[in-house]
Write a protein that holds these residues in place. Structure first.
Motif, PDB file in Angstrom:
ATOM      1  N   VAL A   1      -3.977  16.456   8.247  1.00  0.00           N
ATOM      2  CA  VAL A   1      -2.817  15.633   8.611  1.00  0.00           C
ATOM      3  C   VAL A   1      -1.737  15.769   7.535  1.00  0.00           C
ATOM      4  CG1 VAL A   1      -2.074  13.360   9.409  1.00  0.00           C
ATOM      5  CG2 VAL A   1      -4.483  14.004   9.610  1.00  0.00           C
ATOM      6  N   ILE A   2      -0.522  16.104   7.977  1.00  0.00           N
ATOM      7  CA  ILE A   2       0.598  16.267   7.046  1.00  0.00           C
ATOM      8  C   ILE A   2       1.670  15.235   7.376  1.00  0.00           C
ATOM      9  CG2 ILE A   2       2.471  17.812   6.292  1.00  0.00           C
ATOM     10  CD1 ILE A   2       0.619  20.164   6.697  1.00  0.00           C
ATOM     11  N   GLY A   3       2.082  14.487   6.365  1.00  0.00           N
ATOM     12  CA  GLY A   3       3.186  13.537   6.522  1.00  0.00           C
ATOM     13  C   GLY A   3       4.432  14.103   5.881  1.00  0.00           C
ATOM     14  N   ILE A   4       5.542  14.037   6.621  1.00  0.00           N
ATOM     15  CA  ILE A   4       6.820  14.558   6.108  1.00  0.00           C
ATOM     16  C   ILE A   4       7.821  13.410   6.041  1.00  0.00           C
ATOM     17  CG2 ILE A   4       8.761  16.127   6.563  1.00  0.00           C
ATOM     18  CD1 ILE A   4       6.891  17.953   8.070  1.00  0.00           C
ATOM     19  N   ASP A   5       8.519  13.294   4.930  1.00  0.00           N
ATOM     20  CA  ASP A   5       9.617  12.333   4.843  1.00  0.00           C
ATOM     21  C   ASP A   5      10.663  12.879   3.876  1.00  0.00           C
ATOM     22  OD1 ASP A   5       9.635   9.137   5.849  1.00  0.00           O
ATOM     23  OD2 ASP A   5      11.149   9.668   4.348  1.00  0.00           O
ATOM     24  N   ALA A   6      11.919  12.467   4.109  1.00  0.00           N
ATOM     25  CA  ALA A   6      12.996  12.902   3.222  1.00  0.00           C
ATOM     26  C   ALA A   6      13.015  12.078   1.943  1.00  0.00           C
ATOM     27  CB  ALA A   6      14.335  12.778   3.950  1.00  0.00           C
ATOM     28  N   CYS A   7      12.372  10.893   1.986  1.00  0.00           N
ATOM     29  CA  CYS A   7      12.459   9.951   0.860  1.00  0.00           C
ATOM     30  C   CYS A   7      11.187  10.029   0.010  1.00  0.00           C
ATOM     31  CB  CYS A   7      12.663   8.543   1.415  1.00  0.00           C
ATOM     32  SG  CYS A   7      12.715   7.304   0.122  1.00  0.00           S
ATOM     33  N   ARG A   8      11.295  10.596  -1.194  1.00  0.00           N
ATOM     34  CA  ARG A   8      10.085  10.812  -2.010  1.00  0.00           C
ATOM     35  C   ARG A   8       9.529   9.505  -2.566  1.00  0.00           C
ATOM     36  NH1 ARG A   8      10.629  15.139  -5.041  1.00  0.00           N
ATOM     37  NH2 ARG A   8      12.393  15.834  -3.810  1.00  0.00           N
ATOM     38  N   GLU A   9      10.400   8.523  -2.842  1.00  0.00           N
ATOM     39  CA  GLU A   9       9.927   7.260  -3.435  1.00  0.00           C
ATOM     40  C   GLU A   9       8.878   6.604  -2.533  1.00  0.00           C
ATOM     41  OE1 GLU A   9      13.199   8.050  -3.342  1.00  0.00           O
ATOM     42  OE2 GLU A   9      13.289   8.541  -5.482  1.00  0.00           O
ATOM     43  N   ASN A  10       9.074   6.689  -1.199  1.00  0.00           N
ATOM     44  CA  ASN A  10       8.135   6.084  -0.244  1.00  0.00           C
ATOM     45  C   ASN A  10       6.727   6.635  -0.408  1.00  0.00           C
ATOM     46  OD1 ASN A  10      10.155   4.716   0.987  1.00  0.00           O
ATOM     47  ND2 ASN A  10      10.369   6.083   2.749  1.00  0.00           N
ATOM     48  N   LEU A  11       6.635   7.880  -0.848  1.00  0.00           N
ATOM     49  CA  LEU A  11       5.356   8.598  -0.769  1.00  0.00           C
ATOM     50  C   LEU A  11       4.613   8.679  -2.094  1.00  0.00           C
ATOM     51  CD1 LEU A  11       6.409  11.484   1.640  1.00  0.00           C
ATOM     52  CD2 LEU A  11       4.845   9.596   2.106  1.00  0.00           C
ATOM     53  N   GLN A  12       5.226   8.141  -3.155  1.00  0.00           N
ATOM     54  CA  GLN A  12       4.605   8.336  -4.469  1.00  0.00           C
ATOM     55  C   GLN A  12       3.240   7.661  -4.567  1.00  0.00           C
ATOM     56  OE1 GLN A  12       7.690   7.171  -7.191  1.00  0.00           O
ATOM     57  NE2 GLN A  12       8.628   9.200  -7.144  1.00  0.00           N
ATOM     58  N   ILE A  13       3.118   6.447  -4.047  1.00  0.00           N
ATOM     59  CA  ILE A  13       1.857   5.710  -4.205  1.00  0.00           C
ATOM     60  C   ILE A  13       0.762   6.346  -3.350  1.00  0.00           C
ATOM     61  CG2 ILE A  13       0.715   3.474  -3.809  1.00  0.00           C
ATOM     62  CD1 ILE A  13       3.405   2.181  -4.549  1.00  0.00           C
ATOM     63  N   VAL A  14       1.067   6.555  -2.059  1.00  0.00           N
ATOM     64  CA  VAL A  14       0.021   7.060  -1.162  1.00  0.00           C
ATOM     65  C   VAL A  14      -0.405   8.486  -1.533  1.00  0.00           C
ATOM     66  CG1 VAL A  14       1.531   7.981   0.643  1.00  0.00           C
ATOM     67  CG2 VAL A  14      -0.698   7.091   1.254  1.00  0.00           C
TER      68      VAL A  14
END
Ligand SMILES: C[S@@+](CC[C@H](N)C(=O)[O-])C[C@H]1O[C@@H](n2cnc3c(N)ncnc32)[C@H](O)[C@@H]1O
Length: 213
Positions: free
Chosen positions: A51-64
């Motif tokens: 499973v690959i999650g893509i987002d333009a906002c890196r801050e959202n993804l730092q914890i997960v």
């Protein structure tokens, strides 16, 4: 493509990606993944899938991304410029409760977004798009008209679409994304689920063609 693990960005090429995908049956790509909760849930409940999650906002993804499951990966990319390393690989694509340029691109039939979406798909890939009333209203559409518009855009860009379905509030409450819960418990708990199957096939020479249906 740029991947994220905690605060540390790095790059993954097509070869390294192919190695990570070895042994998995399916590749699920979640676009506009937000805080990555849905990706973690899908990776844990479907161990045969990557499973690959893509987002333009890196801050959202730092914890997960710091504690990503071994069958999960987080990619920083704009949906209007999806990484070519992923072309032709997705067996399932989700876009859950888009807002901003992701939603606007779907409503406006943005060529970069829609062609990229088509390019990601493996033969017969499924696509699930969930729209919510508040975000669609902010983009200037009623939920029904906006959903009809996105449905027509997806149908015009190589997806055979099923009849739109409004999820119940209980379905929203138990759907494993952060925004599903915010919507279910918020002031405007309306949403519409659009589902389609890709008619786009990638022949060996790489030119995208559409299957006649
Ligand atoms: C309302 S949030 C939904 C997050 C998640 N899917 C959920 O259900 O909890 C919308 C997400 O879309 C992302 N987004 C908006 N425009 C985007 C674009 N052009 N490319 C990639 N991500 C985008 C935002 O950064 C945000 O994380």
């Amino acid at each position: 493509m740029e991947i994220l693990r905690g605060k540390r960005p790095s790059f993954m090429d097509a070869l390294a990606l192919a190695e990570r995908l070895t042994g998995y049956d399916n590749l699920h790509i979640d676009i506009g993944t937000g805080d990555g909760r849905f990706v973690q849930h899908m990776a844990q409940t479907c161990p045969r899938s990557f499973v690959i999650g893509i987002d333009a906002c890196r801050e959202n993804l730092q914890i997960v991304s710091r504690r990503a499951a071994s069958n999960a990966l987080f990619v920083i990319a704009n949906a209007q410029a999806l990484p070519s390393e992923l072309y032709g690989l997705a067996t399932h694509i989700t876009i859950n409760f888009p807002w901003g340029s992701l939603l606007e691109g779907l409503l406006a039939d943005d060529a970069a977004l829609l062609s990229g979406l088509g390019m990601l798909t493996h033969a017969n890939a499924t696509l699930d798009v969930r729209l919510n009333g508040g975000a669609v209203a902010e983009a200037g559409w009623s939920l029904e008209e906006g959903a009809e518009r996105v449905q027509a855009v997806l149908a015009a860009n190589g997806f055979a679409m099923c009849r739109p379905q409004p999820p119940s509030i209980d379905e929203l409450k138990t759907f494993p994304t952060t925004w599903a819960k915010r919507i279910a418990f918020g002031r405007d708990p309306r949403a519409i689920h659009l589902r389609g199957v890709s008619k786009i096939v990638m022949p060996i020479n790489g030119d995208t063609i559409r299957e006649a249906v």
